[in-house]
Scaffold this active site. Sequence first.
Site, PDB file in Angstrom:
ATOM      1  N   ASN A  13      43.642  28.496  31.514  1.00 46.58           N
ATOM      2  CA  ASN A  13      43.017  27.224  31.115  1.00 46.58           C
ATOM      3  C   ASN A  13      41.784  27.455  30.271  1.00 46.58           C
ATOM      4  OD1 ASN A  13      44.714  25.586  32.634  1.00 46.58           O
ATOM      5  ND2 ASN A  13      43.363  25.578  34.408  1.00 46.58           N
ATOM      6  N   GLY A  43      45.143  32.010  37.451  1.00 42.82           N
ATOM      7  CA  GLY A  43      45.920  33.187  37.055  1.00 42.82           C
ATOM      8  C   GLY A  43      45.090  34.132  36.206  1.00 42.82           C
ATOM      9  N   ASN A  45      41.831  34.227  35.760  1.00 39.71           N
ATOM     10  CA  ASN A  45      40.659  34.742  36.494  1.00 39.71           C
ATOM     11  C   ASN A  45      41.045  35.906  37.413  1.00 39.71           C
ATOM     12  OD1 ASN A  45      38.974  32.827  35.393  1.00 39.71           O
ATOM     13  ND2 ASN A  45      39.020  31.460  37.167  1.00 39.71           N
ATOM     14  N   ASN A 186      42.235  29.691  51.117  1.00 41.78           N
ATOM     15  CA  ASN A 186      40.838  29.519  51.553  1.00 41.78           C
ATOM     16  C   ASN A 186      40.823  28.462  52.662  1.00 41.78           C
ATOM     17  OD1 ASN A 186      40.881  26.988  50.374  1.00 41.78           O
ATOM     18  ND2 ASN A 186      39.395  27.442  48.780  1.00 41.78           N
ATOM     19  N   THR A 250      31.642  29.364  42.235  1.00 44.38           N
ATOM     20  CA  THR A 250      32.884  29.083  41.497  1.00 44.38           C
ATOM     21  C   THR A 250      33.663  30.376  41.254  1.00 44.38           C
ATOM     22  OG1 THR A 250      31.574  27.482  40.295  1.00 44.38           O
ATOM     23  CG2 THR A 250      33.815  27.832  39.503  1.00 44.38           C
ATOM     24  N   GLY A 253      36.965  33.099  45.140  1.00 49.44           N
ATOM     25  CA  GLY A 253      38.306  33.369  45.646  1.00 49.44           C
ATOM     26  C   GLY A 253      39.166  34.098  44.610  1.00 49.44           C
ATOM     27  N   ASP A 254      39.002  33.762  43.343  1.00 53.78           N
ATOM     28  CA  ASP A 254      39.798  34.429  42.301  1.00 53.78           C
ATOM     29  C   ASP A 254      39.410  35.899  42.184  1.00 53.78           C
ATOM     30  OD1 ASP A 254      41.156  32.115  41.750  1.00 53.78           O
ATOM     31  OD2 ASP A 254      39.867  31.535  40.075  1.00 53.78           O
ATOM     32  N   SER A 284      30.198  38.478  42.535  1.00 56.01           N
ATOM     33  CA  SER A 284      30.525  37.418  41.571  1.00 56.01           C
ATOM     34  C   SER A 284      29.705  36.157  41.804  1.00 56.01           C
ATOM     35  CB  SER A 284      32.019  37.084  41.606  1.00 56.01           C
ATOM     36  OG  SER A 284      32.329  36.240  42.694  1.00 56.01           O
TER      37      SER A 284
HETATM   38  N1  LIG Z   1      28.186  32.618  49.227  1.00 54.90           N
HETATM   39  C1  LIG Z   1      28.891  33.732  49.444  1.00 54.90           C
HETATM   40  N2  LIG Z   1      28.296  34.881  49.862  1.00 54.90           N
HETATM   41  C2  LIG Z   1      28.996  36.015  50.086  1.00 54.90           C
HETATM   42  N3  LIG Z   1      30.339  36.115  49.911  1.00 54.90           N
HETATM   43  C3  LIG Z   1      30.992  35.001  49.513  1.00 54.90           C
HETATM   44  C4  LIG Z   1      30.332  33.764  49.241  1.00 54.90           C
HETATM   45  N4  LIG Z   1      31.253  32.852  48.855  1.00 54.90           N
HETATM   46  C5  LIG Z   1      32.438  33.498  48.886  1.00 54.90           C
HETATM   47  N5  LIG Z   1      32.304  34.785  49.271  1.00 54.90           N
HETATM   48  C6  LIG Z   1      33.375  35.795  49.467  1.00 54.90           C
HETATM   49  O1  LIG Z   1      34.479  35.424  48.709  1.00 54.90           O
HETATM   50  C7  LIG Z   1      35.605  35.129  49.557  1.00 54.90           C
HETATM   51  C8  LIG Z   1      36.391  34.000  48.935  1.00 54.90           C
HETATM   52  O2  LIG Z   1      35.583  32.834  48.842  1.00 54.90           O
HETATM   53  P1  LIG Z   1      36.150  31.381  49.215  1.00 54.90           P
HETATM   54  O3  LIG Z   1      35.068  30.391  48.988  1.00 54.90           O
HETATM   55  O4  LIG Z   1      36.763  31.437  50.567  1.00 54.90           O
HETATM   56  O5  LIG Z   1      37.323  31.196  48.139  1.00 54.90           O
HETATM   57  P2  LIG Z   1      37.516  30.001  47.045  1.00 54.90           P
HETATM   58  O6  LIG Z   1      36.699  30.405  45.874  1.00 54.90           O
HETATM   59  O7  LIG Z   1      38.984  30.034  46.793  1.00 54.90           O
HETATM   60  O8  LIG Z   1      37.044  28.718  47.704  1.00 54.90           O
HETATM   61  C9  LIG Z   1      35.001  34.866  50.934  1.00 54.90           C
HETATM   62  O9  LIG Z   1      35.911  35.183  51.978  1.00 54.90           O
HETATM   63  C10 LIG Z   1      33.798  35.812  50.933  1.00 54.90           C
HETATM   64  O10 LIG Z   1      34.198  37.125  51.281  1.00 54.90           O
HETATM   65 MG   LIG Z   2      35.290  28.230  48.718  1.00 52.18          MG
END
Ligand SMILES: Nc1ncnc2c1ncn2[C@@H]1O[C@H](COP(=O)(O)OP(=O)(O)O)[C@@H](O)[C@H]1O
Ligand SMILES: [Mg+2]
Length: 310
Positions: A13, A43, A45, A186, A250, A253-254, A284
């Site tokens: 995208n 995809g 990302n 998630n 943001t 998860g990717d 990230s």
């Molecule tokens: N604020 C944060 N601090 C530290 N690790 C994070 C944080 N946010 C996400 N992560 C890491 O990234 C993983 C995926 O994030 P998550 O928010 O569950 O996925 P999505 O982006 O799909 O919502 C988490 O399990 C964690 O290990």
């Molecule tokens: Mg999340």
Amino acid sequence: MKHPKVTVIGSINGDISFAVDKFPMANETILAKGSALCMGGKGLNQAIAAARAGAQTTMIGCVGTDSIGDKAIAYAKDNGLDLAGLKRVSHTMTGTAGILVNNAGENMIVVSTGANACLTTDDLHTHADLITGADIVITQLEIPADTVRAALNIAAKARVRTLFNPAPATPEAADLIAYADIISPNESETHIITGIYPHDETSASQAARALCALGAKDVLITMGEAGYYVFSQGQSEYFTAFKVNAVDPTGAGDVFNGVLAKVLAGHGSLSDAARFASAAAALSVLRAGAEGAAPDWSQIQDFLTQNATV
Ligand SMILES: Nc1ncnc2c1ncn2[C@@H]1O[C@H](COP(=O)(O)OP(=O)(O)O)[C@@H](O)[C@H]1O
Ligand SMILES: [Mg+2]
């Protein structure tokens, strides 16, 4: 050393974001404070996160013949992706998201699936060698569910391991999870699929059992800063996230899924791979925006060395 081979079948995208003081009303025109066009889609990302972590990464996806498609291709190539499985269509625009972010940090988002909807099961059969020749295949739900099912089936027949990130959790998600070796929802996707909102070890364990009842094999539930829960080969374990000063969650998860795939492709265990993925995702969230947020392998290793006792 041989680079592990990851093939990603998923969305591409262009995200157009506008910073505004406040959201416009119906029929109102307002001036933005600024705008940016960033390449994304789950995809792309995840593919870029895997490539930056050192995987030889191939993308199967679809973009339009428009300038956003050109930009996505240039961005993918700059990041070393193999685009042998990329299709271009002229009748539909590249997938786009329009994002408004106001002064309170709230957002309004509209997504047009665009060319992502044109990735068909026939395309996957055409590029079956890119799936069967991989060490691991990852896919998500920003492309048609039939295409996801075909990808998982082609890989399974060739005994190629599959990682399915059921995001976003569309109505077809529950039916597809039995086709994959590992699923990685998630917390909100887990909630939509099972009715259980995981936020700690107990609730995550209940949700993992519900996912297994739907046919899931190995399960990895991510819960943002609350960490993640791994259920693999009958063993379960909960892990906390690394403590960092998050600037922008943001795409965490990717990055997590892309790095997870890279380590699994090199034959790491699910919990080992998840530790690298969690470190990469923590790095990230220290960076603004999803584009350019994925770290490289040496940054992931340095972070783990510095946080060895966590
Ligand atoms: N604020 C944060 N601090 C530290 N690790 C994070 C944080 N946010 C996400 N992560 C890491 O990234 C993983 C995926 O994030 P998550 O928010 O569950 O996925 P999505 O982006 O799909 O919502 C988490 O399990 C964690 O290990
Ligand atoms: Mg999340």
